[in-house]
Scaffold this motif. Structure first.
Motif, PDB file in Angstrom:
ATOM      1  N   PRO A  13       0.916  -1.065   0.138  1.00  0.00           N
ATOM      2  CA  PRO A  13       0.651  -0.032  -0.229  1.00  0.00           C
ATOM      3  C   PRO A  13       1.179   0.793  -0.017  1.00  0.00           C
ATOM      4  CG  PRO A  13      -1.104  -1.466   2.045  1.00  0.00           C
ATOM      5  CD  PRO A  13       0.571  -2.242   0.851  1.00  0.00           C
ATOM      6  N   TYR A  14       2.502   1.327   0.241  1.00  0.00           N
ATOM      7  CA  TYR A  14       3.300   1.978   0.211  1.00  0.00           C
ATOM      8  C   TYR A  14       3.795   2.281  -0.618  1.00  0.00           C
ATOM      9  CZ  TYR A  14       1.275   2.119   5.048  1.00  0.00           C
ATOM     10  OH  TYR A  14      -0.043   2.418   6.327  1.00  0.00           O
ATOM     11  N   SER A  15       3.478   1.690  -1.572  1.00  0.00           N
ATOM     12  CA  SER A  15       4.661   1.108  -3.045  1.00  0.00           C
ATOM     13  C   SER A  15       4.620   2.923  -3.899  1.00  0.00           C
ATOM     14  CB  SER A  15       4.652   0.432  -3.102  1.00  0.00           C
ATOM     15  OG  SER A  15       5.126  -0.978  -2.541  1.00  0.00           O
ATOM     16  N   ASP A  16       5.732   3.236  -4.270  1.00  0.00           N
ATOM     17  CA  ASP A  16       4.987   4.499  -5.551  1.00  0.00           C
ATOM     18  C   ASP A  16       5.022   3.547  -6.517  1.00  0.00           C
ATOM     19  OD1 ASP A  16       4.761   6.570  -6.836  1.00  0.00           O
ATOM     20  OD2 ASP A  16       7.264   7.460  -5.871  1.00  0.00           O
ATOM     21  N   PRO A  17       3.450   4.055  -7.399  1.00  0.00           N
ATOM     22  CA  PRO A  17       3.430   3.354  -8.412  1.00  0.00           C
ATOM     23  C   PRO A  17       3.345   4.018  -9.234  1.00  0.00           C
ATOM     24  CG  PRO A  17       1.033   4.434  -7.519  1.00  0.00           C
ATOM     25  CD  PRO A  17       2.469   4.508  -7.005  1.00  0.00           C
ATOM     26  N   ILE A  18       4.552   4.974  -9.605  1.00  0.00           N
ATOM     27  CA  ILE A  18       4.980   5.834 -10.687  1.00  0.00           C
ATOM     28  C   ILE A  18       7.206   5.996 -11.033  1.00  0.00           C
ATOM     29  CG2 ILE A  18       5.376   7.861 -12.042  1.00  0.00           C
ATOM     30  CD1 ILE A  18       2.639   8.779 -10.242  1.00  0.00           C
ATOM     31  N   ARG A  19       7.918   5.013 -11.457  1.00  0.00           N
ATOM     32  CA  ARG A  19       8.580   5.197 -11.928  1.00  0.00           C
ATOM     33  C   ARG A  19       9.347   5.720 -13.002  1.00  0.00           C
ATOM     34  NH1 ARG A  19      12.498   2.141 -14.394  1.00  0.00           N
ATOM     35  NH2 ARG A  19      11.090   0.814 -15.426  1.00  0.00           N
ATOM     36  N   MET A  20      10.348   6.765 -12.300  1.00  0.00           N
ATOM     37  CA  MET A  20      10.951   7.481 -13.516  1.00  0.00           C
ATOM     38  C   MET A  20      11.688   6.126 -14.488  1.00  0.00           C
ATOM     39  SD  MET A  20       9.917  10.523 -12.988  1.00  0.00           S
ATOM     40  CE  MET A  20      11.331  11.238 -14.520  1.00  0.00           C
ATOM     41  N   LEU A  21      11.404   6.511 -15.951  1.00  0.00           N
ATOM     42  CA  LEU A  21      12.470   5.422 -16.504  1.00  0.00           C
ATOM     43  C   LEU A  21      14.065   6.358 -16.793  1.00  0.00           C
ATOM     44  CD1 LEU A  21       9.870   5.043 -19.780  1.00  0.00           C
ATOM     45  CD2 LEU A  21      10.668   3.370 -17.384  1.00  0.00           C
ATOM     46  N   THR A  22      15.003   5.956 -17.402  1.00  0.00           N
ATOM     47  CA  THR A  22      15.712   5.913 -17.894  1.00  0.00           C
ATOM     48  C   THR A  22      16.092   6.714 -19.172  1.00  0.00           C
ATOM     49  OG1 THR A  22      17.310   4.498 -18.976  1.00  0.00           O
ATOM     50  CG2 THR A  22      17.129   4.611 -16.256  1.00  0.00           C
ATOM     51  N   GLU A  23      17.058   7.281 -19.848  1.00  0.00           N
ATOM     52  CA  GLU A  23      16.648   7.935 -21.164  1.00  0.00           C
ATOM     53  C   GLU A  23      16.579   6.904 -21.599  1.00  0.00           C
ATOM     54  OE1 GLU A  23      19.174  10.596 -24.219  1.00  0.00           O
ATOM     55  OE2 GLU A  23      19.209  11.194 -22.698  1.00  0.00           O
ATOM     56  N   ALA A  24      18.271   6.007 -21.868  1.00  0.00           N
ATOM     57  CA  ALA A  24      18.041   4.147 -22.645  1.00  0.00           C
ATOM     58  C   ALA A  24      16.234   3.426 -22.604  1.00  0.00           C
ATOM     59  CB  ALA A  24      18.973   3.780 -22.048  1.00  0.00           C
ATOM     60  N   GLU A  25      16.031   3.251 -21.322  1.00  0.00           N
ATOM     61  CA  GLU A  25      14.831   3.091 -20.860  1.00  0.00           C
ATOM     62  C   GLU A  25      13.715   3.831 -22.582  1.00  0.00           C
ATOM     63  OE1 GLU A  25      14.345   0.687 -17.438  1.00  0.00           O
ATOM     64  OE2 GLU A  25      14.775   2.779 -16.812  1.00  0.00           O
ATOM     65  N   SER A  26      13.376   5.153 -21.677  1.00  0.00           N
ATOM     66  CA  SER A  26      12.387   5.574 -22.623  1.00  0.00           C
ATOM     67  C   SER A  26      12.916   5.239 -24.802  1.00  0.00           C
ATOM     68  CB  SER A  26      12.038   7.022 -22.726  1.00  0.00           C
ATOM     69  OG  SER A  26      12.649   7.342 -20.918  1.00  0.00           O
ATOM     70  N   TRP A  27      13.910   5.499 -24.713  1.00  0.00           N
ATOM     71  CA  TRP A  27      14.023   5.090 -26.099  1.00  0.00           C
ATOM     72  C   TRP A  27      13.584   3.639 -26.356  1.00  0.00           C
ATOM     73  CZ3 TRP A  27      14.883   8.453 -29.544  1.00  0.00           C
ATOM     74  CH2 TRP A  27      15.165  10.064 -29.831  1.00  0.00           C
ATOM     75  N   ASP A  28      14.004   2.472 -25.675  1.00  0.00           N
ATOM     76  CA  ASP A  28      13.750   1.617 -25.578  1.00  0.00           C
ATOM     77  C   ASP A  28      11.762   0.982 -26.431  1.00  0.00           C
ATOM     78  OD1 ASP A  28      15.948   0.519 -25.945  1.00  0.00           O
ATOM     79  OD2 ASP A  28      15.952  -0.478 -23.663  1.00  0.00           O
ATOM     80  N   ARG A  29      11.366   2.099 -25.152  1.00  0.00           N
ATOM     81  CA  ARG A  29       9.767   2.051 -25.290  1.00  0.00           C
ATOM     82  C   ARG A  29       9.635   3.013 -26.422  1.00  0.00           C
ATOM     83  NH1 ARG A  29       7.558   0.969 -20.348  1.00  0.00           N
ATOM     84  NH2 ARG A  29       9.561  -0.334 -19.130  1.00  0.00           N
ATOM     85  N   LEU A  30      10.415   3.853 -27.253  1.00  0.00           N
ATOM     86  CA  LEU A  30       9.469   4.875 -28.228  1.00  0.00           C
ATOM     87  C   LEU A  30      10.129   3.540 -29.469  1.00  0.00           C
ATOM     88  CD1 LEU A  30      11.377   7.853 -27.885  1.00  0.00           C
ATOM     89  CD2 LEU A  30       8.926   7.458 -28.139  1.00  0.00           C
ATOM     90  N   ARG A  31      10.896   2.773 -29.179  1.00  0.00           N
ATOM     91  CA  ARG A  31      11.703   1.917 -30.726  1.00  0.00           C
ATOM     92  C   ARG A  31      10.365   0.860 -30.373  1.00  0.00           C
ATOM     93  NH1 ARG A  31      16.302   2.925 -28.613  1.00  0.00           N
ATOM     94  NH2 ARG A  31      17.716   3.729 -29.613  1.00  0.00           N
ATOM     95  N   GLU A  32       9.850   0.771 -29.626  1.00  0.00           N
ATOM     96  CA  GLU A  32       8.246  -0.418 -29.841  1.00  0.00           C
ATOM     97  C   GLU A  32       7.219  -0.172 -30.163  1.00  0.00           C
ATOM     98  OE1 GLU A  32       7.545  -0.817 -25.399  1.00  0.00           O
ATOM     99  OE2 GLU A  32       9.260  -2.076 -24.346  1.00  0.00           O
ATOM    100  N   GLN A  33       6.692   1.422 -30.043  1.00  0.00           N
ATOM    101  CA  GLN A  33       5.762   1.574 -30.972  1.00  0.00           C
ATOM    102  C   GLN A  33       6.432   2.714 -32.518  1.00  0.00           C
ATOM    103  OE1 GLN A  33       1.985   1.372 -29.260  1.00  0.00           O
ATOM    104  NE2 GLN A  33       4.002   0.187 -27.697  1.00  0.00           N
ATOM    105  N   GLU A  34       4.912   2.863 -33.059  1.00  0.00           N
ATOM    106  CA  GLU A  34       4.799   3.451 -34.528  1.00  0.00           C
ATOM    107  C   GLU A  34       3.577   4.807 -34.200  1.00  0.00           C
ATOM    108  OE1 GLU A  34       2.985   0.667 -37.724  1.00  0.00           O
ATOM    109  OE2 GLU A  34       4.469  -0.547 -36.284  1.00  0.00           O
ATOM    110  N   LEU A  35       3.380   5.228 -33.329  1.00  0.00           N
ATOM    111  CA  LEU A  35       1.906   6.470 -33.133  1.00  0.00           C
ATOM    112  C   LEU A  35       2.427   7.113 -31.919  1.00  0.00           C
ATOM    113  CD1 LEU A  35      -0.323   7.124 -35.045  1.00  0.00           C
ATOM    114  CD2 LEU A  35      -1.669   5.765 -33.400  1.00  0.00           C
TER     115      LEU A  35
END
Length: 145
Positions: free
Chosen positions: A3-25
């Motif tokens: 119940p006290y965990s933070d449900p939000i996590r900051m992505l690293t720049e590398a993780e952000s680029w990986d996520r961008l590569r997964e999508q196309e819109l």
């Protein structure tokens, strides 16, 4: 998750680029004077930036007036979600050599229209957040202060 965990996590720049590569819109946000517009565009990660195609019209005009843009991509499942925001400068590719290189990205319009202008967003910053999805916490139980 407790119940006290933070449900939000900051992505690293590398993780952000990986996520961008997964999508196309994604969504392109432009700003000219008092006008802020948002346009859905299909895209590719290309040469450390974002590449999309367009045709003459509002989007291209606004980019020539003010090249500063935001570009946002997100996705979700039943248990998690994420969002990545790219801040940068969008410029149409002008030389035939640049356009020939951009053609190798094999970025094609989603709808049957001619989109002959390639635009590259050169990032000034990339940030992302990941979210654990779940039920709303008990409002009457112990609260974190």
């Amino acid at each position: 998750m407790t119940p006290y965990s933070d449900p939000i996590r900051m992505l690293t720049e590398a993780e952000s680029w990986d996520r961008l590569r997964e999508q196309e819109l994604g969504r392109l946000v432009t700003h000219v004077g008092d006008t802020i517009d948002i346009f859905p565009v299909n895209y590719a990660v290309y040469a450390d930036g974002i590449l999309f195609r367009t045709a003459p019209g509002t989007k291209l005009f606004e980019l020539t007036v003010n090249a500063d843009v935001l570009f946002e991509v997100d996705s979700h499942t039943d248990t998690e979600a994420w969002s990545v925001v790219v801040r940068g400068h969008a410029t149409p590719l002008e030389t035939s050599a640049d356009v020939e290189r951009a053609e190798t990205a094999e970025l094609r319009p989603w709808i049957p229209t001619l989109k002959r202008v390639f635009v590259r967003i050169v990032p000034t910053s990339v940030s992302g957040r990941a979210f654990a999805r779940g039920a709303e916490p008990d409002r009457d139980g112990p609260q974190m202060y």
